[in-house]
Design a protein around this motif. Sequence first.
Motif, mmCIF file in Angstrom:
data_model
loop_
_atom_site.group_PDB
_atom_site.id
_atom_site.type_symbol
_atom_site.label_atom_id
_atom_site.label_comp_id
_atom_site.label_asym_id
_atom_site.label_seq_id
_atom_site.Cartn_x
_atom_site.Cartn_y
_atom_site.Cartn_z
ATOM 1 N N ARG A 1 0.831 -1.207 0.000
ATOM 2 C CA ARG A 1 0.000 0.000 0.000
ATOM 3 C C ARG A 1 0.867 1.259 0.000
ATOM 4 O O ARG A 1 0.510 2.268 -0.626
ATOM 5 N N THR A 2 2.013 1.200 0.678
ATOM 6 C CA THR A 2 2.923 2.352 0.698
ATOM 7 C C THR A 2 3.437 2.655 -0.704
ATOM 8 O O THR A 2 3.391 3.805 -1.164
ATOM 9 N N TRP A 3 3.934 1.635 -1.404
ATOM 10 C CA TRP A 3 4.450 1.858 -2.765
ATOM 11 C C TRP A 3 3.336 2.257 -3.722
ATOM 12 O O TRP A 3 3.546 3.113 -4.587
ATOM 13 N N GLU A 4 2.164 1.642 -3.578
ATOM 14 C CA GLU A 4 1.051 1.983 -4.462
ATOM 15 C C GLU A 4 0.601 3.428 -4.263
ATOM 16 O O GLU A 4 0.244 4.118 -5.223
ATOM 17 N N THR A 5 0.624 3.886 -3.013
ATOM 18 C CA THR A 5 0.254 5.276 -2.748
ATOM 19 C C THR A 5 1.299 6.233 -3.314
ATOM 20 O O THR A 5 0.950 7.261 -3.913
ATOM 21 N N CYS A 6 2.569 5.889 -3.139
ATOM 22 C CA CYS A 6 3.647 6.738 -3.667
ATOM 23 C C CYS A 6 3.587 6.830 -5.194
ATOM 24 O O CYS A 6 4.020 7.837 -5.775
ATOM 25 N N PHE A 7 3.074 5.797 -5.828
ATOM 26 C CA PHE A 7 2.958 5.799 -7.289
ATOM 27 C C PHE A 7 2.115 6.982 -7.768
ATOM 28 O O PHE A 7 2.354 7.526 -8.856
ATOM 29 N N TRP A 8 1.123 7.379 -6.956
ATOM 30 C CA TRP A 8 0.204 8.448 -7.345
ATOM 31 C C TRP A 8 0.549 9.786 -6.688
ATOM 32 O O TRP A 8 -0.236 10.737 -6.794
ATOM 33 N N LEU A 9 1.697 9.856 -6.007
ATOM 34 C CA LEU A 9 2.118 11.111 -5.370
ATOM 35 C C LEU A 9 3.445 11.551 -5.980
ATOM 36 O O LEU A 9 4.523 11.221 -5.462
ATOM 37 N N PRO A 10 3.424 12.274 -7.078
ATOM 38 C CA PRO A 10 4.662 12.646 -7.768
ATOM 39 C C PRO A 10 5.592 13.515 -6.933
ATOM 40 O O PRO A 10 6.801 13.531 -7.169
ATOM 41 N N ASP A 11 5.048 14.234 -5.945
ATOM 42 C CA ASP A 11 5.907 15.090 -5.123
ATOM 43 C C ASP A 11 6.935 14.272 -4.345
ATOM 44 O O ASP A 11 8.041 14.747 -4.078
ATOM 45 N N ILE A 12 6.566 13.037 -3.981
ATOM 46 C CA ILE A 12 7.518 12.180 -3.268
ATOM 47 C C ILE A 12 8.673 11.795 -4.189
ATOM 48 O O ILE A 12 9.843 11.836 -3.796
ATOM 49 N N GLU A 13 8.355 11.446 -5.408
ATOM 50 C CA GLU A 13 9.404 11.100 -6.387
ATOM 51 C C GLU A 13 10.311 12.301 -6.640
ATOM 52 O O GLU A 13 11.541 12.158 -6.720
ATOM 53 N N THR A 14 9.738 13.502 -6.732
ATOM 54 C CA THR A 14 10.521 14.712 -6.957
ATOM 55 C C THR A 14 11.457 14.986 -5.792
ATOM 56 O O THR A 14 12.635 15.327 -5.998
ATOM 57 N N ALA A 15 10.957 14.798 -4.571
ATOM 58 C CA ALA A 15 11.785 15.037 -3.383
ATOM 59 C C ALA A 15 12.935 14.049 -3.312
ATOM 60 O O ALA A 15 14.077 14.429 -2.983
ATOM 61 N N LEU A 16 12.681 12.790 -3.621
ATOM 62 C CA LEU A 16 13.740 11.792 -3.592
ATOM 63 C C LEU A 16 14.773 12.039 -4.674
ATOM 64 O O LEU A 16 15.981 11.868 -4.462
ATOM 65 N N ALA A 17 14.318 12.436 -5.862
ATOM 66 C CA ALA A 17 15.244 12.747 -6.955
ATOM 67 C C ALA A 17 16.126 13.936 -6.596
ATOM 68 O O ALA A 17 17.324 13.948 -6.870
ATOM 69 N N ALA A 18 15.531 14.944 -5.933
ATOM 70 C CA ALA A 18 16.318 16.114 -5.539
ATOM 71 C C ALA A 18 17.356 15.741 -4.490
ATOM 72 O O ALA A 18 18.490 16.233 -4.482
ATOM 73 N N GLU A 19 16.991 14.818 -3.596
ATOM 74 C CA GLU A 19 17.931 14.362 -2.566
ATOM 75 C C GLU A 19 19.095 13.598 -3.207
ATOM 76 O O GLU A 19 20.251 13.766 -2.825
ATOM 77 N N ASP A 20 18.794 12.760 -4.217
ATOM 78 C CA ASP A 20 19.849 12.031 -4.919
ATOM 79 C C ASP A 20 20.789 12.990 -5.638
ATOM 80 O O ASP A 20 22.011 12.827 -5.644
ATOM 81 N N ASP A 21 20.226 14.039 -6.254
ATOM 82 C CA ASP A 21 21.053 15.016 -6.954
ATOM 83 C C ASP A 21 21.950 15.782 -5.986
ATOM 84 O O ASP A 21 23.121 16.054 -6.271
ATOM 85 N N ALA A 22 21.397 16.093 -4.808
ATOM 86 C CA ALA A 22 22.179 16.816 -3.805
ATOM 87 C C ALA A 22 23.296 15.947 -3.245
ATOM 88 O O ALA A 22 24.380 16.420 -2.918
ATOM 89 N N GLY A 23 23.009 14.623 -3.169
ATOM 90 C CA GLY A 23 24.047 13.714 -2.652
ATOM 91 C C GLY A 23 25.146 13.495 -3.636
ATOM 92 O O GLY A 23 26.283 13.217 -3.273
#
Length: 208
Positions: free
Chosen positions: A186-208
């Motif tokens: 359910r956590t992954w399925e919910t994240c699938f429909w919340l693009p802001d989470i993907e954007t935040a994680l991508a920004a964290e990867d870029d910062a790292g």
Amino acid sequence: MTFAVGIFDLFLYAVPGACQLAFLVYLGARLHALDVARLTSLPAVLLVVVVVVVSYVLGHLTSALWAVVSRVLPLRGGREAARQSFLARNPQARERAYVHADTALLRLGVAVQDKEAAAQIDRVMSQGLMVRNLTLPLAFGFVAAVVELIAGGHRILAACCAVLLAASVAGAYREGRKLLRWADLRTWETCFWLPDIETALAAEDDAG
């Protein structure tokens, strides 16, 4: 919402703890180290408060013990199997950053974006943890039933209890793992429909 989560938190720890408390009272009575009649003579309100508090504390100890067991003896087919099942059903998510992120971090992100969805995930996870934590007190009860079967005077009753408790241990273990697996899915399925989470994680990867 805070009150509802508190209720789930109470049952998460109090229900397994109550089973542990019942086993300890039974053990104390059988060893003649505890006067059950004296305990039940206490005022009803005081007795209820003591039972709830002690059950809650014992439930926390059960949860902590399970955490140690999980670290020492990691279970096969756990979260990674659930992840692969999610990806098999949703191959388009394979390259998404959230699929490989920590699920606790994801649940926090879901709570920020959608509190109702996060409450549903927490509800399933609480149920899974509660049922899983019931495994230990039920296992203790099974051992006690086997001892009663060997050395006690009510062998038919003890045999019936041993069979029921063995089935309960297996059922609690299986259902607890299934509910925890559902919480991850359910956590992954919910994240699938919340693009802001993907954007935040991508920004964290870029910062790292």
